[in-house]
Design a protein around this motif. Sequence first.
Motif, mmCIF file in Angstrom:
data_model
loop_
_atom_site.group_PDB
_atom_site.id
_atom_site.type_symbol
_atom_site.label_atom_id
_atom_site.label_comp_id
_atom_site.label_asym_id
_atom_site.label_seq_id
_atom_site.Cartn_x
_atom_site.Cartn_y
_atom_site.Cartn_z
ATOM 1 N N ASP A 108 -7.260 1.436 -9.499
ATOM 2 C CA ASP A 108 -6.537 1.985 -8.341
ATOM 3 C C ASP A 108 -5.113 2.431 -8.696
ATOM 4 O O ASP A 108 -4.493 3.174 -7.938
ATOM 5 C CB ASP A 108 -6.486 0.954 -7.197
ATOM 6 C CG ASP A 108 -7.854 0.721 -6.562
ATOM 7 O OD1 ASP A 108 -8.750 1.565 -6.767
ATOM 8 O OD2 ASP A 108 -8.035 -0.314 -5.891
ATOM 9 N N THR A 109 -4.587 1.983 -9.851
ATOM 10 C CA THR A 109 -3.260 2.451 -10.288
ATOM 11 C C THR A 109 -3.373 3.820 -10.974
ATOM 12 O O THR A 109 -2.361 4.389 -11.383
ATOM 13 C CB THR A 109 -2.600 1.458 -11.279
ATOM 14 O OG1 THR A 109 -3.365 1.431 -12.500
ATOM 15 C CG2 THR A 109 -2.493 0.067 -10.699
ATOM 16 N N VAL B 76 2.117 5.187 -15.180
ATOM 17 C CA VAL B 76 2.975 4.453 -14.242
ATOM 18 C C VAL B 76 4.111 3.780 -15.024
ATOM 19 O O VAL B 76 3.921 2.702 -15.599
ATOM 20 C CB VAL B 76 2.172 3.372 -13.466
ATOM 21 C CG1 VAL B 76 3.026 2.751 -12.361
ATOM 22 C CG2 VAL B 76 0.889 3.945 -12.893
ATOM 23 N N GLU C 83 7.328 -8.941 -5.432
ATOM 24 C CA GLU C 83 7.954 -7.694 -5.887
ATOM 25 C C GLU C 83 8.489 -7.874 -7.299
ATOM 26 O O GLU C 83 8.881 -8.976 -7.684
ATOM 27 C CB GLU C 83 9.103 -7.301 -4.941
ATOM 28 C CG GLU C 83 8.618 -6.857 -3.572
ATOM 29 C CD GLU C 83 9.755 -6.337 -2.703
ATOM 30 O OE1 GLU C 83 10.937 -6.542 -3.066
ATOM 31 O OE2 GLU C 83 9.464 -5.732 -1.655
ATOM 32 N N TRP D 74 -8.764 -3.017 -9.082
ATOM 33 C CA TRP D 74 -7.342 -2.948 -8.690
ATOM 34 C C TRP D 74 -6.488 -2.275 -9.775
ATOM 35 O O TRP D 74 -5.455 -1.675 -9.477
ATOM 36 C CB TRP D 74 -6.802 -4.342 -8.349
ATOM 37 C CG TRP D 74 -6.893 -5.354 -9.458
ATOM 38 C CD1 TRP D 74 -7.963 -6.138 -9.751
ATOM 39 C CD2 TRP D 74 -5.880 -5.677 -10.421
ATOM 40 N NE1 TRP D 74 -7.694 -6.936 -10.845
ATOM 41 C CE2 TRP D 74 -6.417 -6.677 -11.271
ATOM 42 C CE3 TRP D 74 -4.579 -5.224 -10.649
ATOM 43 C CZ2 TRP D 74 -5.704 -7.224 -12.330
ATOM 44 C CZ3 TRP D 74 -3.858 -5.773 -11.705
ATOM 45 C CH2 TRP D 74 -4.422 -6.762 -12.521
ATOM 46 N N GLU E 68 0.108 -7.440 -4.641
ATOM 47 C CA GLU E 68 -0.549 -8.131 -3.521
ATOM 48 C C GLU E 68 -1.560 -9.145 -4.045
ATOM 49 O O GLU E 68 -2.398 -8.818 -4.886
ATOM 50 C CB GLU E 68 -1.247 -7.104 -2.616
ATOM 51 C CG GLU E 68 -0.289 -6.111 -1.979
ATOM 52 C CD GLU E 68 -1.001 -5.010 -1.198
ATOM 53 O OE1 GLU E 68 -2.226 -5.114 -0.989
ATOM 54 O OE2 GLU E 68 -0.323 -4.030 -0.812
ATOM 55 N N PHE F 76 7.738 -2.527 -7.942
ATOM 56 C CA PHE F 76 6.304 -2.838 -7.869
ATOM 57 C C PHE F 76 6.048 -3.863 -6.769
ATOM 58 O O PHE F 76 6.801 -4.837 -6.624
ATOM 59 C CB PHE F 76 5.804 -3.404 -9.203
ATOM 60 C CG PHE F 76 5.642 -2.361 -10.266
ATOM 61 C CD1 PHE F 76 4.501 -1.577 -10.335
ATOM 62 C CD2 PHE F 76 6.646 -2.157 -11.208
ATOM 63 C CE1 PHE F 76 4.356 -0.606 -11.323
ATOM 64 C CE2 PHE F 76 6.521 -1.199 -12.197
ATOM 65 C CZ PHE F 76 5.365 -0.412 -12.254
ATOM 66 N N ALA G 81 -4.007 -5.775 -5.462
ATOM 67 C CA ALA G 81 -3.418 -4.435 -5.608
ATOM 68 C C ALA G 81 -2.054 -4.508 -6.291
ATOM 69 O O ALA G 81 -1.319 -5.485 -6.132
ATOM 70 C CB ALA G 81 -3.274 -3.766 -4.247
ATOM 71 N N VAL G 82 -1.765 -3.453 -7.073
ATOM 72 C CA VAL G 82 -0.432 -3.269 -7.657
ATOM 73 C C VAL G 82 0.019 -1.868 -7.241
ATOM 74 O O VAL G 82 -0.598 -0.875 -7.617
ATOM 75 C CB VAL G 82 -0.455 -3.388 -9.197
ATOM 76 C CG1 VAL G 82 0.922 -3.052 -9.775
ATOM 77 C CG2 VAL G 82 -0.872 -4.791 -9.635
ATOM 78 N N LYS G 83 1.079 -1.812 -6.437
ATOM 79 C CA LYS G 83 1.567 -0.521 -5.944
ATOM 80 C C LYS G 83 3.039 -0.354 -6.316
ATOM 81 O O LYS G 83 3.743 -1.336 -6.509
ATOM 82 C CB LYS G 83 1.400 -0.449 -4.421
ATOM 83 C CG LYS G 83 -0.062 -0.484 -3.979
ATOM 84 C CD LYS G 83 -0.199 -0.693 -2.495
ATOM 85 C CE LYS G 83 -1.680 -0.805 -2.091
ATOM 86 N NZ LYS G 83 -1.832 -1.201 -0.684
ATOM 87 N N LYS G 84 3.483 0.883 -6.391
ATOM 88 C CA LYS G 84 4.882 1.143 -6.744
ATOM 89 C C LYS G 84 5.549 1.949 -5.635
ATOM 90 O O LYS G 84 5.053 3.009 -5.261
ATOM 91 C CB LYS G 84 4.954 1.887 -8.077
ATOM 92 C CG LYS G 84 6.347 1.853 -8.706
ATOM 93 C CD LYS G 84 6.346 2.511 -10.083
ATOM 94 C CE LYS G 84 7.725 2.389 -10.720
ATOM 95 N NZ LYS G 84 7.824 3.105 -11.989
ATOM 96 N N HIS G 85 6.646 1.394 -5.117
ATOM 97 C CA HIS G 85 7.418 2.077 -4.076
ATOM 98 C C HIS G 85 8.876 2.124 -4.498
ATOM 99 O O HIS G 85 9.497 1.067 -4.708
ATOM 100 C CB HIS G 85 7.302 1.345 -2.731
ATOM 101 C CG HIS G 85 5.902 1.185 -2.243
ATOM 102 N ND1 HIS G 85 5.075 2.253 -1.958
ATOM 103 C CD2 HIS G 85 5.161 0.071 -1.992
ATOM 104 C CE1 HIS G 85 3.900 1.809 -1.540
ATOM 105 N NE2 HIS G 85 3.924 0.482 -1.558
#
Length: 405
Positions: free
Chosen positions: A178-179, A368, A156, A175, A149, A146, A138-142
């Motif tokens: 999922d972005t 993104v 990060e 994955w 996972e 980034f 997974a690649v998530k942005k908070h």
Amino acid sequence: MKFDLVVIGGGAAGFFGAIQAAERKPGLKVLILEKTTKLLTKVKVSGGGRCNVTHNNFNPFELARHYPRGEKALKNLFKSFQAEDTVRWFESKGVALKAEEDGRMFPITDDSQTIIDCLMEQAHSRKIRLELGAPVSAVKKHDNIFVVETSQGVFEADKVLIAAGGNAQAQAYQWIADTGHTIIKPIPSLFTFNESEKKFKDLMGISVPRAEVKIAGTKFVQEGPLLITHWGLSGPAVIKLSAWAAEYLNGIQYTFQALVSWIGPMKEMEFMEGLQEHKKQRGKQKVTTNPLFGLPQRLWQKLCELSEIEETKIWAEVPQKNMNKLMENMIRCPFQIKGKTTFKEEFVTCGGVDLKEVDLETLQSKLVPGLFFAGEVLHIDGETGGFNFQAAWTTAYVAARTIAS
């Protein structure tokens, strides 16, 4: 662990992007994540282990014409970094390239390890960290950071460059999907044709320098060297055709009729006039033992046999119906194709991240910010001959330039 840039994929695009970013911004903290335990595997096997680095065409517009998917985007991108720039960059690192007659360019050592060593050395000298056996889930942005996972833990980054390469399975890109990105169904490109009847199997290994291969009932046609194999047809003419017709052939499940002209593009009338003239001038010559158009003897004999011309016949004795059959077998020789075979280890997919969702000036995601793409993971693919590597170097360079700035 926190990095300025995390690059996903330890292939040509991933390495080049990481190196370019670090080269432009010294001190940049960069990590390359590779899902397997080996780096630069395609570089290793390309060009029969010699690494076909790029193609000897330094005109961006002409170069872009060799890409069935991505031509328009690359026309613009090649203005920033094209084949000539690739040659210069490698030469600046002590790796000279040479061009062969067909335009393919290789290191003068004729060894892909030379390219691998160069890229590894550049990565090492810029303190780029490598993490192997780390598939990304997974690649998530908070909050502008980034979170990547992997099976080896969580990393990060301020920016992420996805250079994960091609994959035949759409699931491998989940994955990325999922972005929020659209994945165009990945399908094979660059393959050879399997002939169901195997009527030319006994001629395997025979090649002609300039054939024309068509897919019957379509506009798909290519010319170039053609090789007869024990499974069917190969050689540059077929490989190029497979790239341009990749989506169409996938749609018809690789079952079709291929028409081969063994002597390149030629009109019926022109061919028949030449044949009649030969019959008049060389009437007493034996047909089967005197090949025309410089064709290999065994191939010529096979075409005569398929045209029902007896071994004892001289040109003056050949009836018109057999002349017509010979013409058909020479300029429209039919092959019933059922299936394909991957061309050596040079597996390439057409499909990947939809270019509509990527800013083609920067290779940054439109969805993104801070997420970039390079290489075959994009919906870009080229013919065989160094074009796919050139797309990798170019897209990685443009993405890295934006990342570093």
